[in-house]
Design a protein around this motif. Structure first.
Motif, short mmCIF file in Angstrom:
data_model
loop_
_atom_site.label_atom_id
_atom_site.label_comp_id
_atom_site.label_asym_id
_atom_site.label_seq_id
_atom_site.Cartn_x
_atom_site.Cartn_y
_atom_site.Cartn_z
N GLU A 1 0.90 -1.15 0.07
CA GLU A 1 0.09 0.05 0.03
C GLU A 1 0.81 1.17 -0.04
N LEU A 2 1.90 1.16 0.92
CA LEU A 2 2.73 2.42 0.76
C LEU A 2 3.35 2.63 -0.36
N VAL A 3 4.02 1.61 -1.28
CA VAL A 3 4.43 1.62 -2.61
C VAL A 3 3.30 2.42 -3.38
N LEU A 4 2.17 1.66 -3.46
CA LEU A 4 1.25 2.30 -4.35
C LEU A 4 0.87 3.55 -3.84
N LEU A 5 0.84 4.24 -2.63
CA LEU A 5 0.60 5.46 -2.31
C LEU A 5 1.86 6.26 -2.89
N GLY A 6 2.93 5.84 -2.70
CA GLY A 6 4.14 6.68 -3.59
C GLY A 6 4.28 6.95 -4.87
N ASN A 7 3.51 5.63 -5.36
CA ASN A 7 3.19 6.03 -7.02
C ASN A 7 2.25 7.11 -7.37
N VAL A 8 1.19 7.08 -6.47
CA VAL A 8 -0.02 8.14 -6.78
C VAL A 8 0.64 9.54 -6.61
N LEU A 9 1.38 9.67 -5.36
CA LEU A 9 1.86 11.03 -5.20
C LEU A 9 3.07 11.45 -5.96
N SER A 10 3.89 10.61 -6.61
CA SER A 10 4.54 10.67 -7.67
C SER A 10 4.18 11.37 -9.12
N LEU A 11 2.80 10.51 -9.20
CA LEU A 11 2.18 10.98 -10.32
C LEU A 11 1.81 12.56 -10.23
N ALA A 12 1.11 12.66 -9.19
CA ALA A 12 0.52 14.06 -8.74
C ALA A 12 1.71 15.00 -9.03
N ALA A 13 2.97 14.62 -8.26
CA ALA A 13 3.82 15.51 -8.35
C ALA A 13 4.28 16.24 -9.56
N HIS A 14 4.66 14.78 -10.58
CA HIS A 14 4.83 14.98 -12.03
C HIS A 14 3.85 15.78 -12.79
N GLN A 15 2.55 15.57 -12.45
CA GLN A 15 1.57 16.36 -13.42
C GLN A 15 1.50 17.67 -13.10
N LEU A 16 1.52 18.16 -11.82
CA LEU A 16 1.66 19.36 -11.49
C LEU A 16 2.73 20.34 -11.47
N GLY A 17 3.72 19.36 -12.06
CA GLY A 17 4.86 20.08 -12.62
C GLY A 17 5.88 20.56 -11.34
N TRP A 18 5.67 19.87 -10.30
CA TRP A 18 6.67 20.14 -9.05
C TRP A 18 7.90 19.34 -9.02
N VAL A 19 7.94 18.25 -10.00
CA VAL A 19 9.12 17.71 -10.16
C VAL A 19 9.56 17.38 -11.67
N GLY A 20 10.77 17.19 -12.10
CA GLY A 20 11.14 17.07 -13.47
C GLY A 20 10.42 16.28 -14.33
N HIS A 21 11.20 15.41 -14.96
CA HIS A 21 10.82 14.50 -16.34
C HIS A 21 9.48 13.76 -15.80
N ARG A 22 8.44 13.76 -16.78
CA ARG A 22 7.43 13.07 -16.64
C ARG A 22 7.51 11.62 -17.37
N HIS A 23 7.07 10.55 -16.51
CA HIS A 23 7.18 9.21 -17.15
C HIS A 23 5.83 8.79 -17.71
N CYS A 24 4.91 9.59 -17.69
CA CYS A 24 3.62 9.15 -17.80
C CYS A 24 3.13 9.46 -19.28
N ARG A 25 2.47 8.59 -19.87
CA ARG A 25 2.25 9.13 -21.15
C ARG A 25 0.78 9.44 -21.39
N MET A 26 0.06 9.65 -20.26
CA MET A 26 -1.44 10.27 -20.18
C MET A 26 -1.45 11.48 -20.57
N ARG A 27 -2.37 12.08 -21.22
CA ARG A 27 -2.46 13.40 -21.90
C ARG A 27 -3.50 14.12 -20.55
N PHE A 28 -3.06 14.74 -20.03
CA PHE A 28 -3.55 15.53 -18.69
C PHE A 28 -4.17 16.76 -19.29
#
Length: 152
Positions: free
Chosen positions: A125-152
């Protein structure tokens, strides 16, 4: 045509995430069947949730109930986190499900302390939570390179 465009936006390997989610349906059904069998064995009629005389029934019922209580957040973490890290999320989902099975089997003994066998699921569960927080941080531009191919 619309579906094919949708599938093109999903990251490679997202099917593993879907399979982990589908596996959770089977784990949940297995637990529900075990509660039904225990109802007959310990003569606990519907709509009673728990027995006043059978600790073993209560442990079987509680294992399923606890799984249902955490099910929505598991699915959200699995499916959303899998958008950026599909293989890690799917693997964490599989570990979570193995933990739920171990949790249930331990609880089914009638000794609630043995439910701790499933604690490995909390790490997943902690790994999954980390994945979601990382996705949010990338999508919001808080951290560098996006690994996600989703178009937000």
């Amino acid at each position: 045509m619309v579906m094919s465009k949708f599938f093109e936006t999903l990251p490679e390997g997202y099917g593993y995430v879907v399979l982990a989610g589908t596996g959770s349906v089977f784990v949940n059904m297995w637990m529900a069947i075990n509660v039904g069998r225990a109802r007959k064995k310990f003569e606990v009629p519907y709509p009673e949730m728990y027995s006043s005389s059978s600790k073993e029934f209560n442990c079987i019922q509680r294992a399923h109930q606890n799984t249902l209580e955490t099910y929505p957040q598991f699915l959200m973490l699995l499916f959303v986190g899998g958008l950026q890290y599909p293989k890690i999320s799917a693997a964490a989902g599989a570990v979570y499900l193995a933990g739920r099975i171990a949790y249930a089997l331990g609880y089914y003994t009638g000794d609630p302390e043995k439910r701790r066998w499933g604690a490995v699921g909390h790490i997943a569960e902690l790994v999954l939570l980390g994945n979601v927080l990382s996705l949010a941080a990338h999508q919001l531009g808080w951290v560098g390179h996006r690994h996600c191919r989703m178009r937000f």
